[in-house]
Motif scaffolding. Structure first.
Motif, PDB file in Angstrom:
ATOM      1  N   ASN A  62      23.991  47.636  30.515  1.00  0.00           N
ATOM      2  CA  ASN A  62      25.267  47.389  31.197  1.00  0.00           C
ATOM      3  C   ASN A  62      25.126  47.542  32.709  1.00  0.00           C
ATOM      4  OD1 ASN A  62      28.023  46.755  30.892  1.00  0.00           O
ATOM      5  ND2 ASN A  62      28.609  48.894  31.203  1.00  0.00           N
ATOM      6  N   ILE A  74      30.766  36.286  27.025  1.00  0.00           N
ATOM      7  CA  ILE A  74      30.841  37.735  26.781  1.00  0.00           C
ATOM      8  C   ILE A  74      31.201  38.050  25.337  1.00  0.00           C
ATOM      9  CG2 ILE A  74      31.252  38.486  29.158  1.00  0.00           C
ATOM     10  CD1 ILE A  74      34.249  38.402  28.584  1.00  0.00           C
ATOM     11  N   PHE A  90      36.688  35.840  36.068  1.00  0.00           N
ATOM     12  CA  PHE A  90      35.648  36.560  36.821  1.00  0.00           C
ATOM     13  C   PHE A  90      34.899  37.542  35.919  1.00  0.00           C
ATOM     14  CE2 PHE A  90      37.432  40.814  37.588  1.00  0.00           C
ATOM     15  CZ  PHE A  90      38.722  40.625  37.122  1.00  0.00           C
ATOM     16  N   GLN A  91      35.464  37.823  34.744  1.00  0.00           N
ATOM     17  CA  GLN A  91      34.758  38.702  33.811  1.00  0.00           C
ATOM     18  C   GLN A  91      33.471  38.033  33.302  1.00  0.00           C
ATOM     19  OE1 GLN A  91      37.151  39.958  30.482  1.00  0.00           O
ATOM     20  NE2 GLN A  91      35.805  41.691  30.041  1.00  0.00           N
ATOM     21  N   HIS A  98      31.417  37.662  41.241  1.00  0.00           N
ATOM     22  CA  HIS A  98      32.212  38.688  40.577  1.00  0.00           C
ATOM     23  C   HIS A  98      32.674  39.754  41.566  1.00  0.00           C
ATOM     24  CE1 HIS A  98      32.443  42.625  38.419  1.00  0.00           C
ATOM     25  NE2 HIS A  98      33.374  41.929  37.792  1.00  0.00           N
ATOM     26  N   ARG A 102      36.574  40.818  42.365  1.00  0.00           N
ATOM     27  CA  ARG A 102      36.965  42.181  42.016  1.00  0.00           C
ATOM     28  C   ARG A 102      37.498  42.933  43.220  1.00  0.00           C
ATOM     29  NH1 ARG A 102      35.862  45.651  37.304  1.00  0.00           N
ATOM     30  NH2 ARG A 102      35.967  47.697  38.238  1.00  0.00           N
ATOM     31  N   GLY A 258      45.235  43.628  28.537  1.00  0.00           N
ATOM     32  CA  GLY A 258      46.142  44.706  28.923  1.00  0.00           C
ATOM     33  C   GLY A 258      47.000  45.234  27.799  1.00  0.00           C
ATOM     34  N   THR A 261      44.140  46.655  23.720  1.00  0.00           N
ATOM     35  CA  THR A 261      43.219  47.779  23.846  1.00  0.00           C
ATOM     36  C   THR A 261      43.977  49.096  23.988  1.00  0.00           C
ATOM     37  OG1 THR A 261      43.140  47.121  26.143  1.00  0.00           O
ATOM     38  CG2 THR A 261      41.243  46.534  24.774  1.00  0.00           C
ATOM     39  N   PHE A 307      30.680  44.172  24.067  1.00  0.00           N
ATOM     40  CA  PHE A 307      30.697  42.990  24.929  1.00  0.00           C
ATOM     41  C   PHE A 307      29.284  42.431  24.930  1.00  0.00           C
ATOM     42  CE2 PHE A 307      34.889  44.134  26.438  1.00  0.00           C
ATOM     43  CZ  PHE A 307      35.435  42.886  26.721  1.00  0.00           C
ATOM     44  N   ARG A 309      26.051  40.259  26.563  1.00  0.00           N
ATOM     45  CA  ARG A 309      25.345  39.810  27.755  1.00  0.00           C
ATOM     46  C   ARG A 309      24.315  38.774  27.324  1.00  0.00           C
ATOM     47  NH1 ARG A 309      29.275  42.255  29.367  1.00  0.00           N
ATOM     48  NH2 ARG A 309      29.221  44.209  30.505  1.00  0.00           N
ATOM     49  N   PRO A 365      29.133  46.768  36.415  1.00  0.00           N
ATOM     50  CA  PRO A 365      30.009  46.195  37.444  1.00  0.00           C
ATOM     51  C   PRO A 365      31.350  45.719  36.893  1.00  0.00           C
ATOM     52  CG  PRO A 365      28.229  44.675  36.888  1.00  0.00           C
ATOM     53  CD  PRO A 365      27.921  45.953  36.185  1.00  0.00           C
ATOM     54  N   GLY A 370      41.743  47.999  34.245  1.00  0.00           N
ATOM     55  CA  GLY A 370      42.982  48.627  33.778  1.00  0.00           C
ATOM     56  C   GLY A 370      42.788  50.062  33.292  1.00  0.00           C
ATOM     57  N   LEU A 373      45.369  52.752  34.366  1.00  0.00           N
ATOM     58  CA  LEU A 373      46.667  52.509  33.732  1.00  0.00           C
ATOM     59  C   LEU A 373      46.610  52.931  32.263  1.00  0.00           C
ATOM     60  CD1 LEU A 373      49.516  51.291  33.715  1.00  0.00           C
ATOM     61  CD2 LEU A 373      48.491  49.074  33.173  1.00  0.00           C
ATOM     62  N   ALA A 374      45.556  52.517  31.575  1.00  0.00           N
ATOM     63  CA  ALA A 374      45.440  52.830  30.147  1.00  0.00           C
ATOM     64  C   ALA A 374      45.404  54.340  29.922  1.00  0.00           C
ATOM     65  CB  ALA A 374      44.191  52.171  29.583  1.00  0.00           C
TER      66      ALA A 374
HETATM   67  C1  HEM Z   1      42.229  51.618  26.481  1.00  0.00           C
HETATM   68  C2  HEM Z   1      42.448  50.444  27.032  1.00  0.00           C
HETATM   69  C3  HEM Z   1      41.366  49.524  27.525  1.00  0.00           C
HETATM   70  C4  HEM Z   1      40.064  49.415  27.115  1.00  0.00           C
HETATM   71  C5  HEM Z   1      39.342  50.218  26.037  1.00  0.00           C
HETATM   72  C6  HEM Z   1      39.446  48.366  27.921  1.00  0.00           C
HETATM   73  C7  HEM Z   1      38.118  47.985  27.837  1.00  0.00           C
HETATM   74  C8  HEM Z   1      37.484  47.176  28.756  1.00  0.00           C
HETATM   75  C9  HEM Z   1      36.048  46.942  28.817  1.00  0.00           C
HETATM   76  C10 HEM Z   1      35.016  47.529  27.855  1.00  0.00           C
HETATM   77  C11 HEM Z   1      35.798  46.120  29.858  1.00  0.00           C
HETATM   78  C12 HEM Z   1      34.420  45.656  30.354  1.00  0.00           C
HETATM   79  C13 HEM Z   1      34.110  44.295  29.837  1.00  0.00           C
HETATM   80  C14 HEM Z   1      32.717  43.845  30.156  1.00  0.00           C
HETATM   81  O1  HEM Z   1      31.815  44.677  30.304  1.00  0.00           O
HETATM   82  O2  HEM Z   1      32.512  42.622  30.265  1.00  0.00           O
HETATM   83  C15 HEM Z   1      37.078  45.791  30.458  1.00  0.00           C
HETATM   84  C16 HEM Z   1      37.252  44.944  31.528  1.00  0.00           C
HETATM   85  C17 HEM Z   1      38.486  44.576  32.005  1.00  0.00           C
HETATM   86  N1  HEM Z   1      39.715  45.104  31.661  1.00  0.00           N
HETATM   87 FE1  HEM Z   1      40.046  46.531  30.280  1.00  0.00          FE
HETATM   88  N2  HEM Z   1      40.403  47.849  28.757  1.00  0.00           N
HETATM   89  C18 HEM Z   1      41.582  48.534  28.559  1.00  0.00           C
HETATM   90  C19 HEM Z   1      42.774  48.328  29.224  1.00  0.00           C
HETATM   91  C20 HEM Z   1      42.992  47.377  30.180  1.00  0.00           C
HETATM   92  C21 HEM Z   1      44.245  47.124  30.849  1.00  0.00           C
HETATM   93  C22 HEM Z   1      45.530  47.918  30.579  1.00  0.00           C
HETATM   94  C23 HEM Z   1      44.046  46.076  31.708  1.00  0.00           C
HETATM   95  C24 HEM Z   1      45.000  45.383  32.647  1.00  0.00           C
HETATM   96  C25 HEM Z   1      46.234  45.701  32.876  1.00  0.00           C
HETATM   97  C26 HEM Z   1      42.650  45.698  31.602  1.00  0.00           C
HETATM   98  C27 HEM Z   1      42.044  44.691  32.321  1.00  0.00           C
HETATM   99  C28 HEM Z   1      40.690  44.461  32.379  1.00  0.00           C
HETATM  100  C29 HEM Z   1      40.066  43.480  33.255  1.00  0.00           C
HETATM  101  C30 HEM Z   1      40.789  42.554  34.218  1.00  0.00           C
HETATM  102  C31 HEM Z   1      38.679  43.546  33.021  1.00  0.00           C
HETATM  103  C32 HEM Z   1      37.585  42.688  33.675  1.00  0.00           C
HETATM  104  C33 HEM Z   1      36.933  43.472  34.794  1.00  0.00           C
HETATM  105  C34 HEM Z   1      35.708  42.778  35.371  1.00  0.00           C
HETATM  106  O3  HEM Z   1      35.138  41.879  34.755  1.00  0.00           O
HETATM  107  O4  HEM Z   1      35.320  43.159  36.485  1.00  0.00           O
HETATM  108  N3  HEM Z   1      42.057  46.493  30.667  1.00  0.00           N
HETATM  109  N4  HEM Z   1      38.075  46.454  29.782  1.00  0.00           N
END
Ligand code: HEM
Length: 422
Positions: A62, A74, A90-91, A98, A102, A258, A261, A307, A309, A365, A370, A373-374
């Motif tokens: 990672n 992904i 962008f993910q 990226h 970000r 959002g 999860t 996820f 890669r 990266p 989120g 917030l979570a």
């Molecule tokens: C417990 C709750 C959550 C979990 C377990 C979780 C888990 C993850 C994980 C594992 C990734 C990384 C993905 C990767 O490696 O490709 C990720 C990315 C992301 N999450 Fe969460 N997420 C949660 C809540 C949220 C919330 C509430 C939001 C938005 C309001 C959010 C928005 C995003 C975004 C935009 C990315 C992409 C970031 C990037 O690529 O730089 N997530 N999330």
């Protein structure tokens, strides 16, 4: 019934959504971590893939996007380049693209920015709990865990409250696109690929695209520059702006990521309180435990099970050669149960410290935007829950989502005992 029993025989097919419908196959992960940490799996649904299951390997991969790239997809499913371009956010990019996207969003999702939402989160929690806890028995996922993230997401992205139930239904259809309870287009059972240009291969993607377009037009017409949707459309340092399709995909990403999860973290937490009744007293006693509880609950729930890669060069790992172009699954669900990192990993331990869980993709990266917030939603919901409830028990069988990508309890019938208020 205990919360930590895995039912798989240790040789589960990790590509099978039906396997995960019986719960995360922790016996299989245990065997792979021990005997075959760089495991190659052939797959009838597409190209075969590698499974990384040890915390150390998942963490290292990672952290090294130059070898383990996000820019070729992904998820486990294969995509053509055309599909990738149409559906990516962008993910699904690497640096420097990226990093630039970000940077625009980081402030909007930062810990201090999210802390400003605490009062609103509490208000929503109190409203939900006071209403739901009038009943002795209910489905905790539907009545509690589903409600809070949905309403908060609306505040963060600035959508009208009246649209939220619709948005969450569509978000479910995207994220849970392998579960017939959430979509008529069950992805692994489709005979056509009519929606291959849509996020998550789902027709709900098309509806969300139209919604996002209209929302942006309305916001622009009214001069509304608040929120993350406006931020992502600002030019980066080199003057580049994201395309219409990237914007629509970003909107879908937020609606999907959002909601589910956080929902399944909350549901997992309530499930844990049922299976380990001592937790509720520990939480009610208060103190420092609250600083750590959200991380431990989210480790234990691990809603994003993996996820993917893609290897950018040949790499040796545990005596095997991962070839350039091979798909590599980073199994966070397994890393989070690795006994080399977590003592007694199958139990929820609210005093766990340090807690190097990977539920948010920590170390890389793409670590979840989120996250703050979570974590805040989880802490505040449980603070209010244990003020009102002294005991929560299973009231029937719980059901897992049919998905190897999103781990969660979609139905959680519980019975509560209300606390005598002071
Ligand atoms: C417990 C709750 C959550 C979990 C377990 C979780 C888990 C993850 C994980 C594992 C990734 C990384 C993905 C990767 O490696 O490709 C990720 C990315 C992301 N999450 Fe969460 N997420 C949660 C809540 C949220 C919330 C509430 C939001 C938005 C309001 C959010 C928005 C995003 C975004 C935009 C990315 C992409 C970031 C990037 O690529 O730089 N997530 N999330």
């Amino acid at each position: 019934m205990t919360v930590w029993t895995a039912t798989d025989d240790g040789f589960a097919d990790l590509s099978s959504h039906d396997v995960f419908a019986n719960g995360t196959p922790h016996n299989t992960f245990e065997r792979l971590r021990r005997d075959d940490p760089a495991n190659w799996q052939e797959w009838s649904g597409g190209d075969g893939f590698w499974n990384l299951t040890r915390h150390a390997d998942v963490w290292t991969a990672n952290k090294n996007p130059q070898i383990f790239s996000s820019a070729r997809g992904i998820r486990m499913e294969d995509q053509s380049y055309e599909e990738y371009l149409a559906r990516r956010t962008f993910q699904e990019t690497d640096a420097p693209e990226h990093t630039a996207s970000r940077r625009k969003l980081f402030a909007a999702f930062s810990k201090p920015m999210m802390a400003k939402f605490e009062d609103q989160i509490r208000e929503i929690c109190v409203e939900i709990l006071d209403r739901v806890l009038e009943e002795d028995s209910f489905d905790a996922t539907r009545m509690i865990a589903r409600e809070l993230p949905m309403r908060m997401l609306g505040r963060v992205i600035g959508t009208p409250d009246k649209d939220l139930p619709w948005l969450v239904d569509k978000g479910d259809a995207l994220m849970a696109n392998t579960d017939p309870d959430f979509t008529d287009h069950v992805m692994d059972k489709l005979t056509t690929s009519d929606f291959r240009m849509m996020p998550f291969n789902s027709p709900a993607g098309a509806e969300l695209y139209s919604y996002a377009q209209k929302l942006m037009e309305d916001k622009e017409a009214s001069g509304d520059t608040n929120g993350v949707l406006h931020m992502i459309r600002q030019p980066d340092e080199d003057g580049n702006v994201i395309s219409e399709s990237e914007f629509r995909n970003f909107f879908c990403l937020l609606v999907a990521a959002g909601n589910d999860t956080t929902r399944y973290s909350l549901a997992g937490g309530i499930q844990a309180l049922c299976g380990q009744p001592e937790l509720i007293d520990q939480l009610h006693a208060g103190g420092e435990i609250w600083d750590r509880m959200a991380d431990e609950v989210i480790r234990w729930a691990t809603p994003a099970t993996y996820f993917r890669r893609t290897a950018t060069q040949d790499t040796e790992l545990h005596g095997k050669t991962i070839r350039e172009g091979d798909k590599v699954m980073l199994w966070f669900a397994s890393a989070n149960r690795d006994p080399n990192i977590f003592k007694d990993p199958m139990r929820v331990d609210l005093t766990r410290r340090p807690n190097q869980h990977m539920s948010f993709g920590q170390g890389g990266p793409h670590v979840c935007l989120g996250m703050w917030l979570a974590k805040l939603e989880v802490r505040v919901l449980f603070e209010e829950f244990v003020k009102r409830v002294s005991k929560v028990e299973f009231d029937g069988e719980y059901q897992f989502l049919r998905s190897n990508f999103v781990g969660g309890i979609k139905k959680l019938p519980v019975r509560i005992t209300r606390r005598q208020r002071d």
